[in-house]
Design an enzyme around this catalytic site. Structure first.
Site, PDB file in Angstrom:
ATOM      1  N   ASP A   9     -15.102   1.423   6.805  1.00 33.22           N
ATOM      2  CA  ASP A   9     -14.208   2.558   6.345  1.00 33.22           C
ATOM      3  C   ASP A   9     -14.855   3.559   5.309  1.00 33.22           C
ATOM      4  O   ASP A   9     -14.364   4.619   5.371  1.00 33.22           O
ATOM      5  CB  ASP A   9     -12.928   1.752   5.931  1.00 33.22           C
ATOM      6  CG  ASP A   9     -11.705   2.742   5.607  1.00 33.22           C
ATOM      7  OD1 ASP A   9     -11.380   3.525   6.529  1.00 33.22           O
ATOM      8  OD2 ASP A   9     -11.484   2.945   4.184  1.00 33.22           O
ATOM      9  N   LYS A  44      -8.031  -2.161   5.945  1.00 33.74           N
ATOM     10  CA  LYS A  44      -8.451  -2.658   4.524  1.00 33.74           C
ATOM     11  C   LYS A  44      -7.150  -3.745   4.175  1.00 33.74           C
ATOM     12  O   LYS A  44      -7.488  -4.740   3.636  1.00 33.74           O
ATOM     13  CB  LYS A  44      -8.347  -1.472   3.675  1.00 33.74           C
ATOM     14  CG  LYS A  44      -9.795  -0.717   3.716  1.00 33.74           C
ATOM     15  CD  LYS A  44      -9.587   0.276   2.635  1.00 33.74           C
ATOM     16  CE  LYS A  44      -8.632   1.676   3.298  1.00 33.74           C
ATOM     17  NZ  LYS A  44      -8.754   2.867   2.926  1.00 33.74           N
ATOM     18  N   SER A  92      -7.470   3.023   9.357  1.00 32.61           N
ATOM     19  CA  SER A  92      -8.309   2.945   7.897  1.00 32.61           C
ATOM     20  C   SER A  92      -7.328   2.053   7.035  1.00 32.61           C
ATOM     21  O   SER A  92      -7.896   1.072   6.327  1.00 32.61           O
ATOM     22  CB  SER A  92      -8.419   4.541   7.541  1.00 32.61           C
ATOM     23  OG  SER A  92      -8.792   4.432   6.171  1.00 32.61           O
ATOM     24  N   ARG A 115     -14.864  11.866   7.563  1.00 32.77           N
ATOM     25  CA  ARG A 115     -13.959  12.490   8.042  1.00 32.77           C
ATOM     26  C   ARG A 115     -13.283  13.531   6.906  1.00 32.77           C
ATOM     27  O   ARG A 115     -13.001  14.603   7.297  1.00 32.77           O
ATOM     28  CB  ARG A 115     -12.759  11.436   7.940  1.00 32.77           C
ATOM     29  CG  ARG A 115     -12.560  10.515   9.251  1.00 32.77           C
ATOM     30  CD  ARG A 115     -11.740   9.396   9.011  1.00 32.77           C
ATOM     31  NE  ARG A 115     -10.396   9.819   8.881  1.00 32.77           N
ATOM     32  CZ  ARG A 115      -9.585   9.010   8.303  1.00 32.77           C
ATOM     33  NH1 ARG A 115      -9.789   7.831   7.770  1.00 32.77           N
ATOM     34  NH2 ARG A 115      -8.167   9.581   8.175  1.00 32.77           N
ATOM     35  N   HIS A 120       0.822  -1.180   0.068  1.00 35.10           N
ATOM     36  CA  HIS A 120      -0.150   0.094  -0.055  1.00 35.10           C
ATOM     37  C   HIS A 120       0.602   1.248   0.036  1.00 35.10           C
ATOM     38  O   HIS A 120       1.904   1.294   0.762  1.00 35.10           O
ATOM     39  CB  HIS A 120      -0.929   0.055   1.355  1.00 35.10           C
ATOM     40  CG  HIS A 120      -1.831   1.179   1.195  1.00 35.10           C
ATOM     41  ND1 HIS A 120      -2.931   1.231   0.468  1.00 35.10           N
ATOM     42  CD2 HIS A 120      -1.570   2.301   2.114  1.00 35.10           C
ATOM     43  CE1 HIS A 120      -3.502   2.490   0.755  1.00 35.10           C
ATOM     44  NE2 HIS A 120      -2.758   2.875   1.674  1.00 35.10           N
TER      45      HIS A 120
HETATM   46  N1  URA Z   1      -5.641   6.384   3.101  1.00 37.74           N
HETATM   47  C1  URA Z   1      -6.593   5.574   3.681  1.00 37.74           C
HETATM   48  O1  URA Z   1      -6.856   4.497   3.151  1.00 37.74           O
HETATM   49  N2  URA Z   1      -7.237   5.889   4.726  1.00 37.74           N
HETATM   50  C2  URA Z   1      -6.787   6.972   5.309  1.00 37.74           C
HETATM   51  O2  URA Z   1      -7.308   7.615   6.238  1.00 37.74           O
HETATM   52  C3  URA Z   1      -5.858   7.991   4.649  1.00 37.74           C
HETATM   53  C4  URA Z   1      -4.994   7.386   3.546  1.00 37.74           C
END
Ligand code: URA
Length: 431
Positions: free
Chosen positions: A161, A187, A183, A168, A82
């Site tokens: 999320d 994932k 977050s 947010r 990621h």
């Molecule tokens: N990327 C994400 O998936 N979540 C966040 O809160 C910030 C960046």
């Protein structure tokens, strides 16, 4: 349990229990807790923070709010990657086939671009007919058969999320380390890999403006990984200039192909070898990072890394002629941006370059914007290069959209100095 009591508890700086966090996240995901109360809780968290146990409980509650992917039926070591959002960041397109060519299973769910940052799915879709919408069972089968699949995250994963992130975004609570860490990691945990490599970007246009903050985020994500029994490595990388030379969808795929051919830009190649080396060591194929790097370089030299990319494109319905003959990609008209002064380039503001590329149509201004795969920017000079007045700094690939605005925005991205300067790509590693 009462939502108001939990908001007050966090507002006053106390820690919440796992049961209380589960109650909040489940209640919000299923619509029982309204946006206004969740907004207050997010703001309280933004100011008061969370301890390790709370962050882990939040991550698990979010992961469990949707489906999870069970990769256990796939034999072998499964990895995932990621990036916290870069400009010119086509790392996945190089790293995934590079690592998968060694037999490591690369199972990746990617996102789309928004604003100044690009998205892997959009880049892949610039290859004609490439399909990012596989079902979970097709995804698993493909990873099992050819070691690699890159798809979009399905709606059923991490329901909380999606709702929380949207909230947010409109309540000023995105830049909170507990919220970002949970977050991202919820994932990644839902996607089921054994080892996860995280590229934490630092600098202009990144979530983390400096190394100090990025280290806090990296430690929080590594702690979540450790508590979930996963190998997590965070590599902090400099985003004070775009990664590589190309920004824009087809242009970035072409650069990824060149890199898999051993002819990529130095910084992109270096990043892919660094991230890849950690994964090769995690998978137990080599015991040292030095040996892992040599093994990866050999996969580029012998053509197996590029062959794996061709296999990926073919498996997901894409036209492989584009990979063998990148000149087939349709590109916009070229305009040169020339230096108006002489000196060493001290900075190329990634946010401005990404924004200029978005204005041309390579990115999305909002979720519904259409993307033009053929436009973007190719840098001709990088930070540390000396330029004479009149030298070409960059090429803009344009169609008819926002050309003057993008040109001016790109021009503003450059800062000069009269002293020689050195740059550093890898700023730190948390492992
Ligand atoms: N990327 C994400 O998936 N979540 C966040 O809160 C910030 C960046």
């Amino acid at each position: 349990m009462n939502v108001l009591d939990l908001i007050i508890k966090k507002r006053d700086g106390y820690s919440l229990t796992k049961t209380e966090i589960d109650y909040l996240i489940n209640g919000y995901a299923n619509g029982e807790i309204p946006d206004y109360q969740m907004s207050a809780f997010l703001m309280a968290t933004y100011f008061k923070g969370m301890n390790k146990d709370e962050i882990f409980a939040l991550t698990m509650a979010m992961e469990n709010s949707g489906k999870t992917v069970d990769l256990s039926q796939i034999k072998g070591f499964k990895v995932d990657k990621h990036s916290t959002g870069g400009v010119g960041d086509k790392t996945t397109l190089v790293l995934a086939p590079l690592v998968a060519s060694l037999g490591i299973k690369f199972a990746k769910m990617s996102g789309r671009g928004l604003g100044h940052t690009g998205g892997t799915l959009d880049k892949l879709e610039s290859i004609r007919d490439f399909n990012v919408n596989l079902s979970i069972s097709e995804f698993i089968d493909q990873v099992e058969n050819i070691n690699i699949a890159i798809i979009g995250q399905t709606k059923e994963i991490n329901v909380a999320d999606k709702k929380l992130y949207a909230l947010r975004d409109v309540t000023g609570t995105v830049p909170s380390i507990p919220l970002i860490a949970s977050s991202i990691m919820s994932k990644k945990l839902a996607a089921g890999a054994d080892a996860i490599i995280l590229d934490v970007k630092v600098g202009s246009g990144a979530f983390m403006p400096n190394v100090e903050e990025a280290l806090k985020l990296a430690s929080a994500m590594k702690d979540i990984g450790t508590m979930a029994n996963k190998k997590v490595t965070c590599v902090l990388t400099n985003m004070d200039e775009p990664l590589g030379l190309a920004i824009g969808n087809s242009l970035e795929v072409i650069e990824a192909i060149n890199t898999l051919n051993g002819r990529g830009p130095k910084d992109l190649t270096e990043l892919c070898l660094t991230l890849g080396s950690y994964l090769v060591v995690d998978a137990g194929l080599e015991t040292s990072l030095e040996e892992a790097r040599k093994t990866l370089l050999e996969q580029i030299r012998n053509g197996r890394a590029l062959a794996k990319f061709v296999e990926l494109v073919k498996a997901q319905g894409g036209n492989v002629d584009y990979i063998h003959h990148p000149e087939l990609f349709d590109l916009g008209e070229v305009i040169e941006l020339k230096a108006e002064t002489s000196g060493y380039i001290s900075r190329i503001d990634s946010y401005k370059v990404g924004h200029a590329s978005m204005l041309l149509g390579a990115g999305r201004e909002n979720l519904d914007s259409e993307i033009d795969y053929s436009v973007g920017i190719v840098l001709n000079k990088k930070v540390g290069d000396y330029v004479n007045c009149g030298d070409v700094l960059a090429y803009l690939y344009v169609n008819d959209k926002n050309v003057d605005e993008a040109y001016n925005m790109l021009k503003e991205a450059y800062t000069y100095t009269d002293k020689e300067i050195t740059t550093k790509l890898i700023l730190d590693v948390v492992r």
